[in-house]
Design a protein around this motif. Sequence first.
Motif, mmCIF file in Angstrom:
data_model
loop_
_atom_site.group_PDB
_atom_site.id
_atom_site.type_symbol
_atom_site.label_atom_id
_atom_site.label_comp_id
_atom_site.label_asym_id
_atom_site.label_seq_id
_atom_site.Cartn_x
_atom_site.Cartn_y
_atom_site.Cartn_z
ATOM 1 N N SER A 154 -3.558 -5.753 14.723
ATOM 2 C CA SER A 154 -2.260 -6.136 15.293
ATOM 3 C C SER A 154 -1.444 -6.827 14.201
ATOM 4 O O SER A 154 -1.937 -7.149 13.121
ATOM 5 N N PHE A 155 -0.171 -7.088 14.498
ATOM 6 C CA PHE A 155 0.690 -7.761 13.535
ATOM 7 C C PHE A 155 0.178 -9.165 13.242
ATOM 8 O O PHE A 155 0.190 -9.612 12.100
ATOM 9 N N ALA A 160 -2.594 -13.107 9.637
ATOM 10 C CA ALA A 160 -3.763 -13.961 9.372
ATOM 11 C C ALA A 160 -4.471 -13.527 8.089
ATOM 12 O O ALA A 160 -4.868 -14.360 7.268
ATOM 13 N N GLY A 161 -4.630 -12.225 7.897
ATOM 14 C CA GLY A 161 -5.254 -11.714 6.672
ATOM 15 C C GLY A 161 -4.428 -12.040 5.440
ATOM 16 O O GLY A 161 -4.971 -12.409 4.389
ATOM 17 N N ALA A 164 -4.881 -15.646 4.573
ATOM 18 C CA ALA A 164 -6.192 -15.864 3.965
ATOM 19 C C ALA A 164 -6.179 -15.476 2.493
ATOM 20 O O ALA A 164 -6.741 -16.190 1.649
ATOM 21 N N VAL A 165 -5.532 -14.373 2.162
ATOM 22 C CA VAL A 165 -5.450 -13.939 0.765
ATOM 23 C C VAL A 165 -4.645 -14.939 -0.058
ATOM 24 O O VAL A 165 -5.049 -15.355 -1.146
ATOM 25 N N VAL A 166 -3.487 -15.340 0.451
ATOM 26 C CA VAL A 166 -2.643 -16.296 -0.273
ATOM 27 C C VAL A 166 -3.368 -17.636 -0.423
ATOM 28 O O VAL A 166 -3.374 -18.234 -1.509
ATOM 29 N N GLY A 167 -3.998 -18.125 0.635
ATOM 30 C CA GLY A 167 -4.731 -19.390 0.577
ATOM 31 C C GLY A 167 -5.878 -19.334 -0.414
ATOM 32 O O GLY A 167 -6.099 -20.280 -1.183
#
Length: 195
Positions: A154-155, A160-161, A164-167
Motif C-alpha cells: 500500500s502507499f 514506511a519503507g 526506513a531507508v532514509v533513517g
Amino acid sequence: MHVHDLKNYWETTGEQKHDFTHTIHHLRFGPQLPASVTQKAGGSLWTNHHLNPLDNTQQKTDDPNFNFMYFVKIVPTSYLPLGWETKTGLVNTDGSVETHQYSVTSHKRSLSGGNDAAEGHAERLHSRGGIPGVFFSYDISPMKVINREERAKSFLGFIAGLCAVVGGTLTVAAAVDRGLFEGTTRLKKIRNKTM
C-alpha cells in the motif's frame, strides 16, 4: 556395455544404417504449474519460469559415429499462492506446488574428430574416439527457489519503507562522521604530545 559390443552397430549398411537423430518431445522433473498460475498478471509474472528448455528439441545427423551430451542442472522449486499459510489440511490442498525447473547446456561432436566449423567454432578441435549415443548428465542444485505470491504494498507501506531507508542512511552517515571526528581528535592529541 563394452565398446567392442558396438561392432554390429558400426557394420550395418543400407536400409539398416543407424544414427542418433532424435527428438525430445517433452522432458520435465515434477508436475507442471497449472495454467491458471502461469497466466496470472497477463503472463508477465511467469514469462520465463517453469519452461522446459528441452521440449521439442530436434537433433539430426547422418553420421553413426556421433555423440550428443545434455548437461542438465535441476533446481527444486516451490510455488506458494496467496494465502497459502492460512489454509490447513492435507499436503498441497492449499494450492502450493512442489516441482523442479532446469537449465541445460548441450554439446555434440563427431567421434571421428575434427573441428566445430559447422557450428561456427573452427578453432575448437575434438579428439577421436568415444561412444556414440545420446547422453544426459544431471546435477541437482542444493538450493531451492521459492516463488511466493504477496499482496502489493500500500502507499503507507511504501512511505514506511522509504522512511526506513532514509533513517538507516542517516544513522550510518552519523556513525561514520563520529568515527572520523574521534580519529582526527586523537591524531591531533598525539601530534601535540610529540611536539
